[in-house]
Design a protein around this motif. Sequence first.
Motif: not given
Length: 235
Positions: A128-129, A134, A137, A155, A163-164, A166-167, A170-171
Motif C-alpha cells: 500500500k502507498q 501505482t 495499477h 473502478w 481511501p478507495s 481517494r486512490a 489520484r490515479l
Amino acid sequence: MPDNQFGQPVGNNLLNWQPRQPPQNMVLQGRTCRIEPLNVPKHLNDLYEAYSQAPDGRDWTYMFAGPFTNKETFADYLTSAAASLDPKHYAIVELASEQALGTFSLMRIDVHHGVIEVGNVAFSPRLKQTTMATEAHFLLMQYVFEQLHYRRYEWKCDSLNAPSRRAALRLGFTFEGIFRQAIVYKGRTRDTAWFSVIDKEWSAMKTAFNSWLSPHNFDAQGHQIKPLEEIRKSQ
C-alpha cells in the motif's frame, strides 16, 4: 454529435467495431513489480505472510471476503479466486524480493461493449502507498487499453470507503456518481461510488504515469518529487 435520419442526436459510429477478448494469463513486467496470474502453490505463503503483517482486519472491511483468521480459510479463498475467469485475479510480485504482496482482478468483463472493471484490490501493508502499488495499477490499465483495446475501465467501491475513493481520483479516474442501495454484502447495504477512465483519456494518463514513475521523480531516499496529480494537471 451527429443526427440520424429523423433529426435525433445519436452517438458517433464505431467503424468496424468487434467484441474484445477477455483478459488472459499474461505477465506484465514493470520496474518495481510484476503482474502474473494468481497461482495458489506459488503465491499462497507469500500472500498470507504479507496480509498477516496488518495489525487488524480493517483492510477487509469493504471487501466481499475476509478477514481471514487462519491459513486454511485463506487458502480456500485463494483457490476459488485462482479458478475464477470473471473476476480474473492477478498477483502483484515485488521484483526486489520476488514475493507476492497483493492481488487485484479484472472483473465484470463485457467483451461486447469493451467495458471492464478493476476490483478486489487487496494490497498488503508492504504494498500500500508504494511506487509498486501505482506501477501495478498502471501496468494493468495499460494492458486493458493497449493490448485488449477496451473502451472503458471502471473502478467501483463502497461510497463510505474513503481511501478507495481517494486512490481512484489520484490515479486519474473520473467520479461519475453514486448508485444508491446497489449491493448487499456482509449483511450490510452498500451505496456504490462509480469511477471510470475511457480510451481517449489514456494517452495523456500514460504520459503522466511514466513521468511519475521515472527514477528522476524520486530523491535518494525514494520519496516522490512531484505528485501524480500535479504532473497530470501540468500537462
